[in-house]
Design a protein around this motif. Structure first.
Motif, PDB file in Angstrom:
ATOM      1  N   UNK A   1      -6.237   2.643   9.496  1.00 36.77           N
ATOM      2  CA  UNK A   1      -6.532   4.069   9.338  1.00 36.77           C
ATOM      3  C   UNK A   1      -5.292   4.936   9.544  1.00 36.77           C
ATOM      4  N   UNK A   2      -4.616   4.742  10.647  1.00 44.08           N
ATOM      5  CA  UNK A   2      -3.465   5.603  10.960  1.00 44.08           C
ATOM      6  C   UNK A   2      -2.340   5.417   9.942  1.00 44.08           C
ATOM      7  N   UNK A   3      -2.090   4.169   9.551  1.00 48.83           N
ATOM      8  CA  UNK A   3      -0.995   3.903   8.613  1.00 48.83           C
ATOM      9  C   UNK A   3      -1.251   4.540   7.251  1.00 48.83           C
ATOM     10  N   UNK A   4      -2.454   4.315   6.713  1.00 49.96           N
ATOM     11  CA  UNK A   4      -2.757   4.840   5.377  1.00 49.96           C
ATOM     12  C   UNK A   4      -2.785   6.367   5.394  1.00 49.96           C
TER      13      UNK A   4
ATOM     14  N   UNK B   1      -6.366   8.361  -3.104  1.00 51.43           N
ATOM     15  CA  UNK B   1      -6.228   7.254  -2.166  1.00 51.43           C
ATOM     16  C   UNK B   1      -7.528   7.122  -1.392  1.00 51.43           C
ATOM     17  N   UNK B   2      -8.157   5.952  -1.483  1.00 53.90           N
ATOM     18  CA  UNK B   2      -9.457   5.736  -0.845  1.00 53.90           C
ATOM     19  C   UNK B   2      -9.359   4.543   0.104  1.00 53.90           C
TER      20      UNK B   2
ATOM     21  N   UNK C   1       0.840  -1.201   0.000  1.00 57.88           N
ATOM     22  CA  UNK C   1       0.000   0.000   0.000  1.00 57.88           C
ATOM     23  C   UNK C   1       0.873   1.248   0.000  1.00 57.88           C
ATOM     24  N   UNK C   2       1.898   1.245   0.841  1.00 56.00           N
ATOM     25  CA  UNK C   2       2.787   2.405   0.938  1.00 56.00           C
ATOM     26  C   UNK C   2       3.452   2.703  -0.407  1.00 56.00           C
ATOM     27  N   UNK C   3       3.946   1.671  -1.077  1.00 50.93           N
ATOM     28  CA  UNK C   3       4.597   1.867  -2.366  1.00 50.93           C
ATOM     29  C   UNK C   3       3.615   2.390  -3.415  1.00 50.93           C
ATOM     30  N   UNK C   4       2.401   1.864  -3.389  1.00 48.45           N
ATOM     31  CA  UNK C   4       1.381   2.324  -4.339  1.00 48.45           C
ATOM     32  C   UNK C   4       1.082   3.804  -4.131  1.00 48.45           C
TER      33      UNK C   4
ATOM     34  N   UNK D   1      -0.383  11.391   3.745  1.00 48.89           N
ATOM     35  CA  UNK D   1       0.101  12.700   4.184  1.00 48.89           C
ATOM     36  C   UNK D   1       1.568  12.903   3.783  1.00 48.89           C
ATOM     37  N   UNK D   2       2.368  11.852   3.963  1.00 46.59           N
ATOM     38  CA  UNK D   2       3.788  11.937   3.615  1.00 46.59           C
ATOM     39  C   UNK D   2       3.973  12.176   2.119  1.00 46.59           C
TER      40      UNK D   2
END
Length: 218
Positions: free
Chosen positions: A28-31, A195-196, A8-11, A36-37
């Motif tokens: 929730x917090x991770x995505x 991003x959803x 997910x992070x790479x996408x 945000x980053x």
């Protein structure tokens, strides 16, 4: 999560459109951090904390048949062989109701469908639309199949459908769905690279989560 979260992070970092199905509502917090980053447009549908959720109308679109199919699949996701008559009746009713109402209403809501369906005594809305738009197959269907029935017959045959539609209109989170201009539009996720995060929370809303998940994925 050791595989899913890095993917997910790479996408997100690659600026691609991303639909994330978070059944347990624990990403929730991770995505949010990833989005945000990467300074990405981040949308979140959340049943547990509706005040922190974006709005999402699963009926948004311009294809009446596709919308009716989504609604029927979500309402009748458990196929009961003993009730095939009422399930097939609901499929035909919804297909023609959606088509008829979209002659005038560009973006439908579940409240529109419920309001028209539960007027079994008068069929006021359906009769009005049939009179305004008489020369189409939707109006012909209602004239041929429903307008000649007694109010008692209509109430009996539509009671199951009314009960199922009420789930999307009377719940504490239903206001998130019943909007004409939703924050979340599925087509934008891909075409505009958004991003959803979709968090139906099966643990708390098991039955509602099943239906909403079907709507989101069709």
């Amino acid at each position: 999560h050791y595989v899913i979260k890095p993917f997910i992070e790479q996408t997100v970092l690659q600026d691609l459109g991303c639909f994330i199905y978070d059944a347990k509502s624990n990403m929730v917090r991770d995505v949010a951090h990833y989005a945000n980053f990467a300074q990405r447009d981040y949308l979140h549908f959340n049943l547990v904390k509706p005040k922190q959720s974006h709005t999402y109308n699963p009926l948004f679109g311009d294809n009446p048949d596709a919308i009716a199919n989504r609604v029927h699949a979500a309402l009748y996701y458990e196929r009961n062989n003993g009730e095939t008559y009422y399930q097939d009746l609901a499929a035909a009713f919804l297909r023609n109701l959606v088509g008829l109402l979209m002659m005038e209403i560009k973006t439908l809501t579940f409240q529109d469908l419920l309001s028209a369906t539960q007027e079994a005594d008068t069929f006021k809305t359906i009769s009005l639309f049939c009179a305004k738009y008489p020369n189409n197959g939707y109006a012909n269907y209602f004239r041929d199949v429903w307008l000649g029935k007694s109010p008692k017959e209509r109430r009996m045959e539509l009671s199951g459908l009314v009960n199922k539609l009420q789930r999307f209109c009377n719940s504490e989170w239903s206001y998130l769905l019943n909007v004409r201009k939703p924050d979340i539009r599925m087509s934008d996720i891909v075409t505009k690279g958004k991003v959803f995060l979709f968090s139906p929370n099966f643990a708390r809303y098991s039955e509602d989560a099943k239906a909403l998940s079907i709507l989101a994925m069709m």
